[in-house]
Motif scaffolding. Structure first.
Motif, PDB file in Angstrom:
ATOM      1  N   THR A 141       1.041   6.975  -6.615  1.00 21.49           N
ATOM      2  CA  THR A 141      -0.035   7.950  -6.779  1.00 21.49           C
ATOM      3  C   THR A 141       0.472   9.381  -6.637  1.00 21.49           C
ATOM      4  OG1 THR A 141      -1.653   6.380  -5.947  1.00 21.49           O
ATOM      5  CG2 THR A 141      -2.263   8.693  -5.866  1.00 21.49           C
ATOM      6  N   TYR A 142       1.314   9.626  -5.650  1.00 16.98           N
ATOM      7  CA  TYR A 142       1.794  10.979  -5.376  1.00 16.98           C
ATOM      8  C   TYR A 142       3.047  11.355  -6.174  1.00 16.98           C
ATOM      9  CZ  TYR A 142      -1.412  10.516  -1.462  1.00 16.98           C
ATOM     10  OH  TYR A 142      -2.514  10.315  -0.700  1.00 16.98           O
ATOM     11  N   ARG A 189       0.830  -1.209   0.000  1.00 16.13           N
ATOM     12  CA  ARG A 189       0.000   0.000   0.000  1.00 16.13           C
ATOM     13  C   ARG A 189       0.864   1.259   0.000  1.00 16.13           C
ATOM     14  NH1 ARG A 189      -3.298   2.919  -1.871  1.00 16.13           N
ATOM     15  NH2 ARG A 189      -4.684   4.155  -0.592  1.00 16.13           N
ATOM     16  N   THR A 190       1.960   1.249   0.744  1.00 18.04           N
ATOM     17  CA  THR A 190       2.857   2.406   0.769  1.00 18.04           C
ATOM     18  C   THR A 190       3.452   2.636  -0.610  1.00 18.04           C
ATOM     19  OG1 THR A 190       3.369   2.121   3.109  1.00 18.04           O
ATOM     20  CG2 THR A 190       4.956   3.374   1.799  1.00 18.04           C
ATOM     21  N   THR A 248       6.093  10.233  -5.709  1.00 22.55           N
ATOM     22  CA  THR A 248       7.272  10.312  -4.843  1.00 22.55           C
ATOM     23  C   THR A 248       8.080   9.021  -4.842  1.00 22.55           C
ATOM     24  OG1 THR A 248       5.947   9.614  -2.942  1.00 22.55           O
ATOM     25  CG2 THR A 248       6.202  11.986  -3.291  1.00 22.55           C
ATOM     26  N   LYS A 284       0.897   4.253  -2.759  1.00 26.56           N
ATOM     27  CA  LYS A 284       0.763   5.679  -2.446  1.00 26.56           C
ATOM     28  C   LYS A 284       1.902   6.475  -3.082  1.00 26.56           C
ATOM     29  CE  LYS A 284      -1.713   5.324   1.920  1.00 26.56           C
ATOM     30  NZ  LYS A 284      -1.648   5.586   3.368  1.00 26.56           N
ATOM     31  N   HIS A 285       3.119   5.949  -2.995  1.00 25.94           N
ATOM     32  CA  HIS A 285       4.250   6.620  -3.647  1.00 25.94           C
ATOM     33  C   HIS A 285       3.972   6.783  -5.142  1.00 25.94           C
ATOM     34  CE1 HIS A 285       7.354   7.299  -0.678  1.00 25.94           C
ATOM     35  NE2 HIS A 285       7.224   6.070  -0.198  1.00 25.94           N
ATOM     36  N   PRO A 333       8.331  11.214   1.778  1.00 34.70           N
ATOM     37  CA  PRO A 333       7.313  10.324   2.329  1.00 34.70           C
ATOM     38  C   PRO A 333       6.179  10.122   1.336  1.00 34.70           C
ATOM     39  CG  PRO A 333       7.209  12.484   3.368  1.00 34.70           C
ATOM     40  CD  PRO A 333       8.414  12.484   2.486  1.00 34.70           C
ATOM     41  N   ALA A 334       5.425   9.063   1.527  1.00 36.78           N
ATOM     42  CA  ALA A 334       4.315   8.735   0.623  1.00 36.78           C
ATOM     43  C   ALA A 334       3.097   9.557   0.994  1.00 36.78           C
ATOM     44  CB  ALA A 334       4.000   7.247   0.686  1.00 36.78           C
ATOM     45  N   LYS A 335       3.154  10.849   0.697  1.00 41.57           N
ATOM     46  CA  LYS A 335       2.002  11.722   0.922  1.00 41.57           C
ATOM     47  C   LYS A 335       2.040  12.848  -0.103  1.00 41.57           C
ATOM     48  CE  LYS A 335       4.044  14.754   4.396  1.00 41.57           C
ATOM     49  NZ  LYS A 335       3.912  15.291   5.724  1.00 41.57           N
ATOM     50  N   ARG A 336       0.925  13.493  -0.239  1.00 33.47           N
ATOM     51  CA  ARG A 336       0.812  14.576  -1.211  1.00 33.47           C
ATOM     52  C   ARG A 336       1.806  15.677  -0.865  1.00 33.47           C
ATOM     53  NH1 ARG A 336      -3.561  14.812  -4.228  1.00 33.47           N
ATOM     54  NH2 ARG A 336      -4.688  13.659  -2.636  1.00 33.47           N
ATOM     55  N   GLN A 337       2.555  16.100  -1.851  1.00 38.39           N
ATOM     56  CA  GLN A 337       3.540  17.158  -1.664  1.00 38.39           C
ATOM     57  C   GLN A 337       2.925  18.488  -2.085  1.00 38.39           C
ATOM     58  OE1 GLN A 337       6.541  16.289  -0.214  1.00 38.39           O
ATOM     59  NE2 GLN A 337       5.500  14.323  -0.109  1.00 38.39           N
TER      60      GLN A 337
END
Length: 92
Positions: free
Chosen positions: A34-35, A27-28, A37, A31-32, A77-81
């Motif tokens: 998707t964003y 999942r991580t 990153t 997410k990477h 990190p795996a989050k929206r920048q």
């Protein structure tokens, strides 16, 4: 000593295998992706695959020798920048 993998095509891993290789959860890694990153990936017939060299290069961007070492790059990190503001400081 010759490289035993010389002449072989690059090895591609699906998301679960690539995540295990990086010691992340699947999942991580999703997410990477998707964003934007994470490591470079390819879509082949609707399937997402990662080349081993791309996974290694992405992980190596976070290489540090000490806590004060700025290093060569950053693994985000795996989050929206935060996106840059298109007209910041500019007149229309």
């Amino acid at each position: 000593m010759p490289d035993p993998n010389a002449g072989l095509p690059p090895r591609y891993l699906r998301t679960p295998e690539a995540a295990r290789f990086l010691s992340l959860s699947g999942r991580t890694l999703e997410k990477h992706r998707t964003y934007g990153t994470g490591p470079s990936y390819r879509k082949i017939g609707g399937r997402v695959v990662y080349a081993l060299d791309d996974l290694k290069a992405w992980a190596d961007r976070g290489t540090k020798t000490s806590t004060s070492d700025p290093g060569n790059g950053t693994v985000l990190p795996a989050k929206r920048q935060a996106a840059p503001i298109p007209y910041a400081g500019k007149r229309r």
